[in-house]
Design a protein around this motif. Structure first.
Motif, mmCIF file in Angstrom:
data_model
loop_
_atom_site.group_PDB
_atom_site.id
_atom_site.type_symbol
_atom_site.label_atom_id
_atom_site.label_comp_id
_atom_site.label_asym_id
_atom_site.label_seq_id
_atom_site.Cartn_x
_atom_site.Cartn_y
_atom_site.Cartn_z
ATOM 1 N N PRO A 103 0.835 -1.209 0.000
ATOM 2 C CA PRO A 103 0.000 0.000 0.000
ATOM 3 C C PRO A 103 0.865 1.253 0.000
ATOM 4 O O PRO A 103 1.950 1.286 0.587
ATOM 5 N N GLY A 104 0.369 2.294 -0.657
ATOM 6 C CA GLY A 104 1.067 3.579 -0.693
ATOM 7 C C GLY A 104 0.179 4.680 -0.151
ATOM 8 O O GLY A 104 -0.991 4.783 -0.530
ATOM 9 N N LEU A 105 0.724 5.497 0.743
ATOM 10 C CA LEU A 105 -0.025 6.594 1.352
ATOM 11 C C LEU A 105 0.608 7.923 0.967
ATOM 12 O O LEU A 105 1.793 8.149 1.213
ATOM 13 N N GLY A 106 -0.189 8.797 0.359
ATOM 14 C CA GLY A 106 0.265 10.137 0.016
ATOM 15 C C GLY A 106 -0.323 11.147 0.983
ATOM 16 O O GLY A 106 -1.538 11.194 1.177
ATOM 17 N N VAL A 107 0.534 11.957 1.607
ATOM 18 C CA VAL A 107 0.100 12.919 2.619
ATOM 19 C C VAL A 107 0.478 14.327 2.184
ATOM 20 O O VAL A 107 1.600 14.566 1.726
ATOM 21 N N ILE A 108 -0.461 15.249 2.338
ATOM 22 C CA ILE A 108 -0.234 16.663 2.018
ATOM 23 C C ILE A 108 -0.340 17.456 3.312
ATOM 24 O O ILE A 108 -1.374 17.427 3.987
ATOM 25 N N PHE A 109 0.736 18.147 3.647
ATOM 26 C CA PHE A 109 0.782 18.919 4.892
ATOM 27 C C PHE A 109 1.053 20.377 4.553
ATOM 28 O O PHE A 109 2.062 20.704 3.932
ATOM 29 N N VAL A 110 0.141 21.252 4.973
ATOM 30 C CA VAL A 110 0.247 22.680 4.675
ATOM 31 C C VAL A 110 0.509 23.440 5.970
ATOM 32 O O VAL A 110 -0.236 23.301 6.947
ATOM 33 N N GLY A 111 1.562 24.258 5.977
ATOM 34 C CA GLY A 111 1.840 25.093 7.141
ATOM 35 C C GLY A 111 2.745 24.422 8.150
ATOM 36 O O GLY A 111 3.456 23.456 7.842
ATOM 37 N N GLN A 112 2.682 24.911 9.398
ATOM 38 C CA GLN A 112 3.582 24.422 10.445
ATOM 39 C C GLN A 112 2.859 24.221 11.772
ATOM 40 O O GLN A 112 3.456 24.373 12.837
ATOM 41 N N ARG A 113 1.600 23.893 11.731
ATOM 42 C CA ARG A 113 0.843 23.677 12.959
ATOM 43 C C ARG A 113 1.479 22.542 13.761
ATOM 44 O O ARG A 113 1.710 21.448 13.237
ATOM 45 N N ARG A 114 1.720 22.775 15.043
ATOM 46 C CA ARG A 114 2.515 21.842 15.841
ATOM 47 C C ARG A 114 1.828 20.501 16.047
ATOM 48 O O ARG A 114 2.461 19.440 15.921
ATOM 49 N N PRO A 171 -4.438 25.862 7.303
ATOM 50 C CA PRO A 171 -4.171 27.171 7.917
ATOM 51 C C PRO A 171 -5.305 28.160 7.682
ATOM 52 O O PRO A 171 -5.941 28.158 6.625
ATOM 53 N N GLN A 172 -5.542 29.014 8.663
ATOM 54 C CA GLN A 172 -6.605 30.006 8.544
ATOM 55 C C GLN A 172 -6.356 30.964 7.385
ATOM 56 O O GLN A 172 -7.290 31.408 6.720
ATOM 57 N N PHE A 173 -5.091 31.273 7.126
ATOM 58 C CA PHE A 173 -4.777 32.174 6.016
ATOM 59 C C PHE A 173 -5.283 31.600 4.704
ATOM 60 O O PHE A 173 -5.876 32.289 3.882
ATOM 61 N N LEU A 174 -5.073 30.294 4.536
ATOM 62 C CA LEU A 174 -5.514 29.640 3.306
ATOM 63 C C LEU A 174 -7.029 29.666 3.209
ATOM 64 O O LEU A 174 -7.594 29.895 2.143
ATOM 65 N N CYS A 176 -8.958 31.883 4.325
ATOM 66 C CA CYS A 176 -9.420 33.239 4.018
ATOM 67 C C CYS A 176 -9.327 33.547 2.529
ATOM 68 O O CYS A 176 -10.178 34.236 1.979
ATOM 69 N N ILE A 177 -8.277 33.042 1.875
ATOM 70 C CA ILE A 177 -8.102 33.390 0.469
ATOM 71 C C ILE A 177 -8.824 32.421 -0.457
ATOM 72 O O ILE A 177 -9.106 32.750 -1.595
ATOM 73 N N CYS A 178 -9.150 31.230 0.050
ATOM 74 C CA CYS A 178 -9.769 30.232 -0.818
ATOM 75 C C CYS A 178 -11.136 30.633 -1.354
ATOM 76 O O CYS A 178 -11.438 30.336 -2.506
ATOM 77 N N PRO A 179 -12.006 31.290 -0.563
ATOM 78 C CA PRO A 179 -13.313 31.640 -1.119
ATOM 79 C C PRO A 179 -13.228 32.473 -2.383
ATOM 80 O O PRO A 179 -14.055 32.329 -3.289
ATOM 81 N N GLU A 180 -12.218 33.322 -2.474
ATOM 82 C CA GLU A 180 -12.066 34.129 -3.681
ATOM 83 C C GLU A 180 -11.717 33.254 -4.877
ATOM 84 O O GLU A 180 -11.989 33.593 -6.015
ATOM 85 N N GLN A 181 -11.080 32.113 -4.610
ATOM 86 C CA GLN A 181 -10.702 31.198 -5.683
ATOM 87 C C GLN A 181 -11.734 30.079 -5.833
ATOM 88 O O GLN A 181 -11.531 29.153 -6.604
#
Length: 316
Positions: A103-114, A171-174, A176-181
């Protein structure tokens, strides 16, 4: 629509898995029963909703025992998890010997949340121990939503990746900008192909989790882990009063749905709940998933209550 959704499981199996008799996808298969104790949700639906007559009264039915019958004990989650990972590792080795793939697992991690960093690190360690291929893509906190979607599309098309996980929360920043996109979290998760949605957050998986008579391809892992912890600790769920603190899409909501599928009487506590202490004191089973340290105090619990703390909170 019901027939279409119900037939999704078989039609979406990848070709290599269709040809492998070793590991079928059905949660009720013998492979799964060798690793975890949780039964298939469809098997739980065989219990009919037969209400007792007014003369009998609900409190006297045999299925619902006195909540004071609980004995206080520690739930050894680490030991249970190690046993599950060990059994998975054996099956992965058998899989590699049988069909030449793992099995292969692909993980996407955005930001630096602890706390998310801790979760991702633990997933990498667990994957390595089990012999599962682990591929991590890290994106900066200020990345655009389409960048996440591009990575998901690559994982969707990669035949060596069988499961995709977008580490939440984003992240909250993301956000905030996503609705515009026109890219909110729901849209991003919807990009993950259903057969690779190992987090169980795809709308169809959540819908099937909520509906009796349906079986999701995947169940969110933390709620699933809570149920497995209770079952392997011989904690009775059916007929018990369960209180879930928190209603996030990641843990609180799916945990409450899963407890309900196991025939618990479920109450959700959230920031607008009046007198939460009194509600919590009614719980036979209390699962805290609020992400707030020191929220649940001793006076919130009745004697013998089973308590599961889901949150991981860094304390300075």
């Amino acid at each position: 629509m019901r027939g279409i959704v119900k037939g999704v499981s078989a039609s979406l199996q990848p070709k290599w898995l269709k040809n492998a008799s070793l590991i079928p996808l059905s949660p009720s298969c013998s492979f799964c029963s060798q690793i975890i104790k949780s039964p298939s949700l469809l098997s739980l639906d065989n219990t009919a909703d037969d209400w007792p007559s007014e003369e009998v009264g609900i409190s006297s039915t045999k299925e619902i025992s006195n909540s004071n019958s609980f004995d206080a004990k520690i739930l050894h989650g680490r030991t249970i998890a190690e046993g599950i990972r060990s059994r998975i590792a054996r099956e992965v080795r058998r899989m590699k010997e049988s069909i030449g793939q793992v099995p292969g697992l692909g993980v996407i991690f955005v930001g630096q949340r602890r706390d998310s960093q801790t979760y991702v690190r633990n997933k990498a360690i667990a994957s390595e121990e089990a012999g599962i291929k682990f591929k991590l893509v890290t994106l900066p906190e200020n990345c655009a939503g389409y960048e996440i979607c591009n990575v998901i599309h690559r994982f969707n098309a990669d035949p060596s990746i069988h499961g995709i996980l977008v580490q939440l929360p984003l992240p909250q920043f993301l956000l905030c900008i996503c609705p515009e996109q026109h890219l909110d979290v729901a849209h991003i998760l919807d990009v993950v192909t259903l057969e690779k949605d190992v987090d169980g957050f795809h709308p169809l998986n959540i819908a099937n989790l909520a509906m009796r008579g349906m079986e999701p391809l995947f169940i969110p892992c933390t709620p699933k882990g809570c149920i497995e912890l209770l079952l392997q600790s011989d904690v009775e769920i059916m007929g018990k009063k369960a209180v879930v603190i928190g209603r996030s899409n990641i843990v609180g909501l799916p945990t409450s749905l899963l407890l309900q599928r196991h025939h618990a009487t479920v109450t959700i506590l959230h920031p607008f709940t009046s007198n939460p202490q009194a509600v919590a004191r009614e719980a036979d089973i209390l699962i805290s998933a609020a992400g707030v340290p020191n929220l649940v105090r001793g006076n919130w619990l009745k004697p013998g209550a089973v308590v599961v703390d889901v949150g991981t909170n860094p304390i300075e």
